[in-house]
Design a protein around this motif. Structure first.
Motif, short mmCIF file in Angstrom:
data_model
loop_
_atom_site.label_atom_id
_atom_site.label_comp_id
_atom_site.label_asym_id
_atom_site.label_seq_id
_atom_site.Cartn_x
_atom_site.Cartn_y
_atom_site.Cartn_z
N ASP A 1 0.84 -1.21 0.00
CA ASP A 1 0.00 0.00 0.00
C ASP A 1 0.87 1.26 0.00
O ASP A 1 1.97 1.27 0.55
CB ASP A 1 -0.90 0.04 1.24
CG ASP A 1 -2.06 -0.95 1.14
OD1 ASP A 1 -2.30 -1.47 0.03
OD2 ASP A 1 -2.72 -1.18 2.18
N LEU A 2 0.32 2.31 -0.60
CA LEU A 2 0.97 3.61 -0.54
C LEU A 2 0.93 4.12 0.90
O LEU A 2 0.00 3.81 1.66
CB LEU A 2 0.24 4.62 -1.44
CG LEU A 2 0.16 4.29 -2.93
CD1 LEU A 2 -0.80 5.25 -3.62
CD2 LEU A 2 1.54 4.36 -3.56
N LEU A 3 1.94 4.90 1.28
CA LEU A 3 1.97 5.49 2.62
C LEU A 3 1.59 6.97 2.54
O LEU A 3 2.18 7.73 1.77
CB LEU A 3 3.36 5.35 3.24
CG LEU A 3 3.54 6.01 4.62
CD1 LEU A 3 2.66 5.34 5.67
CD2 LEU A 3 5.01 6.00 5.05
N PHE A 4 0.59 7.35 3.31
CA PHE A 4 0.20 8.76 3.43
C PHE A 4 0.45 9.20 4.86
O PHE A 4 0.24 8.44 5.81
CB PHE A 4 -1.28 8.95 3.07
CG PHE A 4 -1.57 8.74 1.61
CD1 PHE A 4 -1.53 9.82 0.73
CD2 PHE A 4 -1.86 7.48 1.11
CE1 PHE A 4 -1.78 9.62 -0.63
CE2 PHE A 4 -2.11 7.28 -0.24
CZ PHE A 4 -2.07 8.36 -1.11
N ARG A 5 0.88 10.45 5.01
CA ARG A 5 1.23 10.97 6.34
C ARG A 5 0.49 12.29 6.60
O ARG A 5 0.26 13.06 5.67
CB ARG A 5 2.74 11.23 6.43
CG ARG A 5 3.61 9.98 6.28
CD ARG A 5 5.07 10.36 6.16
NE ARG A 5 5.50 11.17 7.29
CZ ARG A 5 6.03 10.68 8.42
NH1 ARG A 5 6.20 9.37 8.54
NH2 ARG A 5 6.40 11.47 9.40
N PRO A 6 0.14 12.55 7.86
CA PRO A 6 -0.46 13.85 8.19
C PRO A 6 0.46 14.98 7.75
O PRO A 6 1.68 14.89 7.89
CB PRO A 6 -0.59 13.80 9.71
CG PRO A 6 -0.67 12.35 10.04
CD PRO A 6 0.23 11.67 9.04
#
Length: 492
Positions: free
Chosen positions: A242-247
Motif C-alpha cells: 500500500d501507498l503510505l500517506f502521512r499527516p
C-alpha cells in the motif's frame, strides 16, 4: 506509477490523483524560497496600540458584535509526548538530567500532583514509579494524551486542563449575547476523551459565567494527508504494497477552518493558556484586535460596495489604492501605473475582496516561530506575511540579514473574518499559496523516506489574505513546550 489498487486507495481517502501528482513534483523540484523585502516593525507594517487604546477598543468591541457569530477555533490535536522527552529518557534509559531533577524536586508544584499520588497510592515512591505512573497506562498515561487533557493549573483544591481554560477564555471574549462557540480540532483517537471532559464540566462553567456553550470537534481529514516517497521520489510502499500517506502538518487544518461558519474567528493554540490571575491582558487585547478587524472589514466593505454601485473614476481609484497601500500594507506591482483603468479596478477589487486577519505579534525573545515580514507575492505585489525560517534562503546574506532584523514573532494569535461583503463565506482554499510547503526526511520501519507538509495554517495557507500585524504584550504568550514550563510563575 499507480496501479488500480493505488487509485482505489487514493479515492477511498477522499484525495485526488492530480493533487498526489503535484505532491510528487514538489518532492522532485522542491519548494521555492519566499523573497522577503524587509521585516515588519513598529510603524512599518506593525501597529502598536498601547494599553490605553487597547482598553478603549476592547470596550468598542462589545458594541460591534450585535448580531454577529463569534467562534473560538483551537488546534488541539497536538500530543503531549514531546513535553515529556527528558522524563521518558529517565524512565526508559535511566538518563537523569537537570530538568528531570527539577521535575522531581518540585513535583508538588504541578497541578497533576494529587492525581499522580492517588494513582501511585503513596506520597513516597522512587523516581521510576513516579515516572511510570505519570507517563504510562499504568497510571495517568500523560505520555500518550494530548496537551489539552492534562491538568495544567491549580485553583485551590481543583485543577483545570487547557481545554477548560479555553472554555473560560471563550466566555470572556468570544461571548455574543451569552452564546459561546468553541471548535476544537482533535485527533481521532482522543476525540471521545475530549467529549467526555467537556460533558463532565460544561454545566458548571455555564453556571459560573452565565453563558451557553456550543462545542464542536473535527479531525484532520485523511484527504489532506500527503503521499510519502522514497529518496528517489518514487512512491513509498508499506510491506503489504500500500501507498503510505502521512499527516501534513497544521496547514491541513485550513480545511477544518473552511468548514466553519462565523463572522469573527479567534485562533489560538491549545497550550497557550494562563491561570485566571493573568488572563486580563489576554482578554483586553483579544477584544481590541477583534474590534480592529471589524473596523477594517467595514472600511473594506464600503469600498467594495462603492465599486459595485457606480462607475469608478481615477480619483476614486486613487483613494482605494492608497487605502490598500497605507492601511492594508499591500503595495502594487512595479508596472501598476501602466495598467488600464479597468485593469486597476480589477486588481484593487481582487485585493480588497479577500479574507482578513489580524495577527498578534510579541517581541522576539528567542522563541521559535514565524516572524512578521513584508514579502513579494507571485503577482509582483508586496504584502505582510507570517514567514517561517524554512521559507527563507538563509544562505543568501541579504535574506539572512532581513530575517535577523525581525523584532517580533507570531505566537499564533489570530483574529479572522471569513465572509465577503455580500455575506458569503470565502472558500479559504482559494487564498493559499501551494508553493510554501516543505519537504522533510523521515523513516518508517527502518527505511528512509521523504515527507511533505502543506503550507502552514498561519503561513502559506493564509498567504493571499489581507493581513495586519499588531504588537501584543508578551504575557499573552505562554506556551507549554516541556513539562517544566508549568513551573514558570505564569503557570503557577
Amino acid at each position: 506509477m499507480f496501479s488500480e489498487k493505488d487509485l482505489s486507495q487514493i479515492d477511498a481517502r477522499g484525495a485526488n490523483l492530480e493533487t498526489i501528482l503535484e505532491q510528487i513534483e514538489n518532492f522532485k523540484n522542491g519548494f521555492p524560497y519566499l523573497n522577503v523585502i524587509k521585516a515588519a516593525t513598529i510603524d512599518d507594517g506593525m501597529i502598536q496600540l498601547g494599553d490605553e487604546k487597547a482598553t478603549k477598543l476592547a470596550k468598542d468591541f462589545d458594541d460591534q458584535i450585535f448580531g454577529k457569530k463569534l467562534l473560538k477555533f483551537v488546534p488541539a490535536s497536538g500530543a503531549a509526548s514531546r513535553m515529556f522527552k527528558s522524563l521518558f529518557a529517565a524512565l526508559e534509559e535511566d538518563k537523569i538530567d537537570k530538568s528531570v531533577n527539577e521535575f522531581l524536586e518540585r513535583l508538588q508544584d504541578f497541578a497533576f500532583y494529587n492525581s499522580l499520588i492517588k494513582s501511585i497510592g503513596s506520597e513516597s515512591a522512587d523516581h521510576k514509579t513516579i515516572l511510570k505512573h505519570l507517563l504510562t497506562a499504568e497510571g495517568l498515561d500523560y505520555g500518550s494524551l494530548p496537551k489539552g487533557l492534562l491538568e495544567f493549573h491549580k485553583y485551590g483544591d481543583s485543577t483545570r486542563t487547557p481545554a477548560e481554560e479555553h472554555l473560560v477564555e471563550g466566555a470572556k471574549y468570544a461571548n455574543a449575547g451569552g452564546k459561546v462557540n468553541l471548535h476544537f480540532t482533535v485527533s481521532p483517537e482522543h476525540r471521545s476523551k475530549f467529549q467526555a471532559l467537556i460533558d463532565s464540566v460544561l454545566a458548571s462553567y455555564e453556571a459560573k459565567f452565565g453563558v451557553k456553550y456550543s462545542i464542536s470537534f473535527s479531525e484532520q481529514k485523511p484527504s489532506t494527508d500527503t503521499i510519502a516517497v522514497n529518496l528517489d521520489n518514487t512512491p513509498f510502499r508499506n510491506a503489504n504494497g500500500d501507498l503510505l500517506f502521512r499527516p501534513a502538518g497544521h496547514g491541513a487544518l485550513l480545511e477544518n477552518l473552511n468548514d466553519q461558519d462565523a463572522d469573527v474567528v479567534f485562533i489560538k493554540n491549545i497550550d497557550n493558556v494562563v491561570p485566571d490571575s493573568l488572563k486580563e491582558q489576554t482578554i483586553i487585547y483579544k477584544k481590541a484586535l477583534a474590534s480592529l478587524v471589524l473596523s477594517y472589514q467595514e472600511a473594506i466593505f464600503a469600498f467594495l460596495k462603492m465599486m459595485d454601485g457606480v462607475k469608478i473614476s481615477e480619483v476614486d481609484l486613487l483613494e482605494i489604492s492608497e487605502f490598500l497601500e497605507n492601511e492594508l500594507c499591500v503595495e502594487a506591482p512595479e508596472d501598476y501605473e501602466d495598467y488600464t483603468l479597468e485593469e486597476k479596478i480589477t486588481y484593487c477589487r481582487a485585493k480588497l475582496n479577500r479574507p482578513l486577519r489580524i495577527c498578534g505579534m510579541v517581541k522576539n525573545v528567542g522563541e521559535p516561530g514565524g516572524g512578521p515580514f513584508w514579502a513579494e507575492n507571485a503577482d509582483g505585489s508586496t504584502s505582510l506575511q507570517v514567514v517561517e525560517s524554512a521559507q527563507i534562503d538563509l544562505k543568501d546574506p541579504d535574506q539572512k540579514e532581513i530575517f535577523d532584523e525581525a523584532t517580533h514573532f507570531n505566537p499564533v494569535d489570530l483574529i479572522c473574518t471569513l465572509k465577503d461583503y455580500k455575506g458569503n463565506k470565502f472558500n479559504l482554499l482559494d487564498f493559499r499559496d501551494p508553493k510554501t510547503g516543505f519537504n522533510t526526511q523521515k523513516s518508517q520501519s527502518g527505511r528512509d523516506l521523504k515527507a511533505q507538509e502543506l503550507p502552514g495554517l498561519w503561513n502559506g495557507a493564509m498567504a493571499d489574505w489581507n493581513t495586519l500585524f499588531v504588537e501584543v504584550p508578551l504575557i499573552t504568550f505562554n506556551p507549554v513546550k516541556t513539562v517544566n514550563d508549568l513551573l514558570r510563575p505564569e503557570h503557577q
